[in-house]
Design a protein around this motif. Structure first.
Motif, PDB file in Angstrom:
ATOM      1  N   ARG A  40       2.564   2.428 -10.015  1.00 24.17           N
ATOM      2  CA  ARG A  40       1.833   1.171 -10.153  1.00 24.17           C
ATOM      3  C   ARG A  40       0.394   1.364  -9.695  1.00 24.17           C
ATOM      4  O   ARG A  40       0.124   1.754  -8.560  1.00 24.17           O
ATOM      5  CB  ARG A  40       2.530   0.108  -9.296  1.00 24.17           C
ATOM      6  N   LEU A  41      -0.572   1.097 -10.586  1.00 24.20           N
ATOM      7  CA  LEU A  41      -1.990   1.082 -10.220  1.00 24.20           C
ATOM      8  C   LEU A  41      -2.381  -0.366  -9.954  1.00 24.20           C
ATOM      9  O   LEU A  41      -2.460  -1.174 -10.879  1.00 24.20           O
ATOM     10  CB  LEU A  41      -2.854   1.663 -11.341  1.00 24.20           C
ATOM     11  N   VAL A  42      -2.594  -0.707  -8.704  1.00 22.10           N
ATOM     12  CA  VAL A  42      -2.932  -2.080  -8.329  1.00 22.10           C
ATOM     13  C   VAL A  42      -4.447  -2.262  -8.444  1.00 22.10           C
ATOM     14  O   VAL A  42      -5.222  -1.504  -7.854  1.00 22.10           O
ATOM     15  CB  VAL A  42      -2.466  -2.395  -6.897  1.00 22.10           C
ATOM     16  N   VAL A  43      -4.849  -3.274  -9.210  1.00 22.24           N
ATOM     17  CA  VAL A  43      -6.266  -3.561  -9.471  1.00 22.24           C
ATOM     18  C   VAL A  43      -6.604  -4.925  -8.892  1.00 22.24           C
ATOM     19  O   VAL A  43      -5.885  -5.902  -9.144  1.00 22.24           O
ATOM     20  CB  VAL A  43      -6.562  -3.527 -10.981  1.00 22.24           C
ATOM     21  N   ALA A  90       2.537  -0.785   1.284  1.00 27.26           N
ATOM     22  CA  ALA A  90       3.530  -0.160   0.409  1.00 27.26           C
ATOM     23  C   ALA A  90       4.103   1.113   1.025  1.00 27.26           C
ATOM     24  O   ALA A  90       3.502   1.735   1.905  1.00 27.26           O
ATOM     25  CB  ALA A  90       2.902   0.163  -0.945  1.00 27.26           C
ATOM     26  N   LYS A  91       5.269   1.506   0.546  1.00 25.26           N
ATOM     27  CA  LYS A  91       5.886   2.757   0.969  1.00 25.26           C
ATOM     28  C   LYS A  91       5.024   3.922   0.470  1.00 25.26           C
ATOM     29  O   LYS A  91       4.614   3.929  -0.694  1.00 25.26           O
ATOM     30  CB  LYS A  91       7.297   2.857   0.392  1.00 25.26           C
ATOM     31  N   PRO A  92       4.734   4.918   1.320  1.00 34.58           N
ATOM     32  CA  PRO A  92       3.840   6.004   0.923  1.00 34.58           C
ATOM     33  C   PRO A  92       4.530   7.080   0.087  1.00 34.58           C
ATOM     34  O   PRO A  92       4.530   8.272   0.430  1.00 34.58           O
ATOM     35  CB  PRO A  92       3.364   6.562   2.267  1.00 34.58           C
ATOM     36  N   ASP A  93       5.133   6.656  -1.034  1.00 33.76           N
ATOM     37  CA  ASP A  93       5.880   7.591  -1.871  1.00 33.76           C
ATOM     38  C   ASP A  93       5.146   7.956  -3.153  1.00 33.76           C
ATOM     39  O   ASP A  93       5.695   8.674  -4.009  1.00 33.76           O
ATOM     40  CB  ASP A  93       7.260   7.014  -2.211  1.00 33.76           C
ATOM     41  N   GLY A  94       3.913   7.436  -3.320  1.00 34.42           N
ATOM     42  CA  GLY A  94       3.132   7.757  -4.499  1.00 34.42           C
ATOM     43  C   GLY A  94       3.338   6.817  -5.669  1.00 34.42           C
ATOM     44  O   GLY A  94       2.680   6.959  -6.704  1.00 34.42           O
ATOM     45  N   HIS A  95       4.231   5.846  -5.518  1.00 37.30           N
ATOM     46  CA  HIS A  95       4.507   4.927  -6.627  1.00 37.30           C
ATOM     47  C   HIS A  95       3.644   3.670  -6.598  1.00 37.30           C
ATOM     48  O   HIS A  95       3.676   2.887  -7.545  1.00 37.30           O
ATOM     49  CB  HIS A  95       5.994   4.556  -6.623  1.00 37.30           C
ATOM     50  N   THR A  96       2.898   3.453  -5.519  1.00 36.03           N
ATOM     51  CA  THR A  96       1.982   2.315  -5.440  1.00 36.03           C
ATOM     52  C   THR A  96       0.609   2.835  -5.038  1.00 36.03           C
ATOM     53  O   THR A  96       0.442   3.373  -3.940  1.00 36.03           O
ATOM     54  CB  THR A  96       2.468   1.276  -4.411  1.00 36.03           C
ATOM     55  N   LEU A  97      -0.363   2.672  -5.936  1.00 35.64           N
ATOM     56  CA  LEU A  97      -1.704   3.186  -5.721  1.00 35.64           C
ATOM     57  C   LEU A  97      -2.727   2.081  -5.925  1.00 35.64           C
ATOM     58  O   LEU A  97      -2.498   1.153  -6.705  1.00 35.64           O
ATOM     59  CB  LEU A  97      -2.001   4.336  -6.692  1.00 35.64           C
ATOM     60  N   LEU A  98      -3.841   2.190  -5.238  1.00 32.69           N
ATOM     61  CA  LEU A  98      -4.929   1.223  -5.384  1.00 32.69           C
ATOM     62  C   LEU A  98      -6.017   1.826  -6.250  1.00 32.69           C
ATOM     63  O   LEU A  98      -6.506   2.928  -5.997  1.00 32.69           O
ATOM     64  CB  LEU A  98      -5.500   0.863  -4.012  1.00 32.69           C
ATOM     65  N   PHE A  99      -6.394   1.109  -7.302  1.00 35.33           N
ATOM     66  CA  PHE A  99      -7.486   1.495  -8.198  1.00 35.33           C
ATOM     67  C   PHE A  99      -8.627   0.522  -7.894  1.00 35.33           C
ATOM     68  O   PHE A  99      -8.566  -0.644  -8.273  1.00 35.33           O
ATOM     69  CB  PHE A  99      -7.036   1.367  -9.652  1.00 35.33           C
ATOM     70  N   ALA A 100      -9.653   0.980  -7.167  1.00 40.22           N
ATOM     71  CA  ALA A 100     -10.623   0.032  -6.607  1.00 40.22           C
ATOM     72  C   ALA A 100     -12.041   0.594  -6.604  1.00 40.22           C
ATOM     73  O   ALA A 100     -12.250   1.813  -6.591  1.00 40.22           O
ATOM     74  CB  ALA A 100     -10.223  -0.338  -5.182  1.00 40.22           C
ATOM     75  N   PRO A 101     -13.034  -0.311  -6.586  1.00 39.18           N
ATOM     76  CA  PRO A 101     -14.419   0.128  -6.448  1.00 39.18           C
ATOM     77  C   PRO A 101     -14.746   0.489  -5.004  1.00 39.18           C
ATOM     78  O   PRO A 101     -14.046   0.089  -4.063  1.00 39.18           O
ATOM     79  CB  PRO A 101     -15.215  -1.101  -6.897  1.00 39.18           C
ATOM     80  N   SER A 102     -15.838   1.205  -4.829  1.00 37.13           N
ATOM     81  CA  SER A 102     -16.235   1.669  -3.498  1.00 37.13           C
ATOM     82  C   SER A 102     -16.467   0.534  -2.514  1.00 37.13           C
ATOM     83  O   SER A 102     -16.291   0.704  -1.304  1.00 37.13           O
ATOM     84  CB  SER A 102     -17.502   2.525  -3.612  1.00 37.13           C
ATOM     85  N   SER A 103     -16.837  -0.636  -3.015  1.00 35.77           N
ATOM     86  CA  SER A 103     -17.129  -1.765  -2.118  1.00 35.77           C
ATOM     87  C   SER A 103     -15.942  -2.127  -1.233  1.00 35.77           C
ATOM     88  O   SER A 103     -16.113  -2.590  -0.102  1.00 35.77           O
ATOM     89  CB  SER A 103     -17.558  -2.991  -2.927  1.00 35.77           C
ATOM     90  N   VAL A 104     -14.716  -1.928  -1.733  1.00 34.48           N
ATOM     91  CA  VAL A 104     -13.524  -2.260  -0.954  1.00 34.48           C
ATOM     92  C   VAL A 104     -13.476  -1.443   0.338  1.00 34.48           C
ATOM     93  O   VAL A 104     -13.076  -1.943   1.395  1.00 34.48           O
ATOM     94  CB  VAL A 104     -12.253  -2.010  -1.799  1.00 34.48           C
ATOM     95  N   VAL A 262      -9.076   6.084  -6.664  1.00 31.63           N
ATOM     96  CA  VAL A 262      -7.643   5.823  -6.476  1.00 31.63           C
ATOM     97  C   VAL A 262      -7.237   6.318  -5.094  1.00 31.63           C
ATOM     98  O   VAL A 262      -7.554   7.461  -4.717  1.00 31.63           O
ATOM     99  CB  VAL A 262      -6.797   6.520  -7.551  1.00 31.63           C
ATOM    100  N   VAL A 263      -6.562   5.459  -4.341  1.00 31.71           N
ATOM    101  CA  VAL A 263      -6.007   5.835  -3.032  1.00 31.71           C
ATOM    102  C   VAL A 263      -4.571   5.345  -2.977  1.00 31.71           C
ATOM    103  O   VAL A 263      -4.167   4.452  -3.726  1.00 31.71           O
ATOM    104  CB  VAL A 263      -6.810   5.227  -1.860  1.00 31.71           C
ATOM    105  N   GLY A 264      -3.808   5.937  -2.079  1.00 27.24           N
ATOM    106  CA  GLY A 264      -2.453   5.477  -1.824  1.00 27.24           C
ATOM    107  C   GLY A 264      -2.346   4.961  -0.405  1.00 27.24           C
ATOM    108  O   GLY A 264      -3.324   4.975   0.357  1.00 27.24           O
ATOM    109  N   PRO A 265      -1.171   4.516   0.000  1.00 27.03           N
ATOM    110  CA  PRO A 265      -0.982   4.090   1.395  1.00 27.03           C
ATOM    111  C   PRO A 265      -1.136   5.280   2.337  1.00 27.03           C
ATOM    112  O   PRO A 265      -0.983   6.441   1.928  1.00 27.03           O
ATOM    113  CB  PRO A 265       0.459   3.563   1.412  1.00 27.03           C
ATOM    114  N   ALA A 266      -1.434   5.014   3.582  1.00 33.50           N
ATOM    115  CA  ALA A 266      -1.489   6.077   4.590  1.00 33.50           C
ATOM    116  C   ALA A 266      -0.120   6.756   4.687  1.00 33.50           C
ATOM    117  O   ALA A 266       0.921   6.111   4.508  1.00 33.50           O
ATOM    118  CB  ALA A 266      -1.881   5.496   5.943  1.00 33.50           C
ATOM    119  N   GLY A 267      -0.138   8.065   4.936  1.00 37.19           N
ATOM    120  CA  GLY A 267       1.114   8.775   5.137  1.00 37.19           C
ATOM    121  C   GLY A 267       1.696   9.422   3.907  1.00 37.19           C
ATOM    122  O   GLY A 267       2.802   9.982   3.974  1.00 37.19           O
TER     123      GLY A 267
END
Length: 331
Positions: A40-43, A90-104, A262-267
């Protein structure tokens, strides 16, 4: 001499095993990703804008490369902090990612008082996606074509240089204030609720200047009503190579290029991060994806996780210095 049938079967088995282990799905499983679950790419913005469009182009190609389902999940609101918190938790399993601009990651912590995440400890950097600077635009009625000419106009018309922005505390606002401070000219900040209204009033001449996103500025410049006089980046922008940077024109400091990442949760594990980075890199190197991003006036810019981490830190520090310089109070 024909190999013994048993030896032939072993050779065939080894070849099949090698093929399976080298397949995208095997790589996914080896990295901890589950092939039967989507990524999932969360926008943090609604569907339809340039951020969403890039996410969908990348998701489509990433799905083709990985053999996994990759979906875009729009979670707009609160200066994109809703989407950031969704991924942080989110669980740090690679299935939830953030697709975001640098401002975040680099601006929100300096300009907003209710930020509930730490950009350096709550996320795992994966890759930069693309870059696209703000550009300085002015209404054609001013008769200026360069930054020095705009400064001359402002000094000759004290109190009349109205700068639009797409919101208080946004990059367009901070750049406008920094322009006035660095150029030693008075400006009046006119905040809007988004890019569309700000750009519209510039086109109509209700405001004189605006730091706009490159895609919108390029489109509006074609009307002849506005002029792009400078690029807010460290080097000239490939999409408009004939437009000098603001720094080139004698005003250093206004050179923070915006980017998407693109970043994921910590861990997240190193293997998972490495595999996601590889898929994103392959996606961004695909000609159709590169061309799509370029048509939106951005540049595809894949990076390593370490390069993204360094970019975040550098930009975070620079934005902090600029916010302090202009005296912006957290909202």
């Amino acid at each position: 001499m024909t190999p013994h049938p048993l030896f032939q079967r072993r050779l065939l088995g080894a070849a099949l095993l090698t093929a399976l282990l080298s397949s995208p799905l095997a790589w996914a499983q080896n990295s901890g990703l589950q092939a039967d679950r989507p990524i999932r790419l969360v926008v943090g913005l609604a569907a339809g804008g340039s951020l969403d469009a890039q996410a969908r182009a990348v998701a489509k190609r990433m799905a083709e490369i990985s053999g996994m389902q990759v979906i875009v999940d729009n979670k707009p609101g609160a200066s994109m902090m809703i989407s950031a918190l969704e991924v942080k938790k989110a669980k740090p399993d690679g299935h939830t990612l953030l697709f975001a601009p640098s401002s975040v990651f680099t601006q929100n912590p300096h300009t907003l008082s209710n930020v509930q995440y730490n950009p350096f400890t709550d996320f795992t950097p994966v890759s930069i996606i693309s870059r696209g600077p703000l550009v300085l635009t002015v209404h054609q009625s001013l008769g200026v074509r360069t930054v020095p000419e705009l400064l001359t106009w402002a000094k000759a018309h004290p109190g009349q240089l109205n700068f639009a922005s797409f919101g208080t505390g946004t990059s367009s606002h901070i750049y406008a204030e920094a322009f006035g401070k660095t150029g030693k000219v008075p400006i009046t900040h006119i905040p809007y609720k988004g890019t569309a209204d700000a750009a519209s009033d510039l086109l109509e001449g209700r405001v004189q200047a605006y730091f706009d996103a490159a895609p919108t500025a390029i489109q509006n410049a074609q009307t002849g009503k506005i002029v792009i006089i400078g690029v807010a980046s460290a080097k000239r922008y490939s999409v408009m190579p004939n437009v000098p940077t603001i720094s080139e024109q004698g005003m250093p400091g206004l050179d923070l290029t915006s980017w998407l990442a693109v970043v994921g949760p910590a861990g997240m594990s190193a293997d998972t991060t490495r595999k996601l980075n590889d898929w994103l890199k392959q996606s961004l190197q695909t000609p159709t994806v590169k061309d799509f991003i370029a048509k939106g006036a951005y540049e595809a810019s894949p990076s390593t996780p370490a390069e993204l981490a360094q970019e975040m830190k550098t930009a975070y520090d620079k934005w902090g210095e600029m916010v302090k310089m202009v005296g912006l109070v957290k909202q």
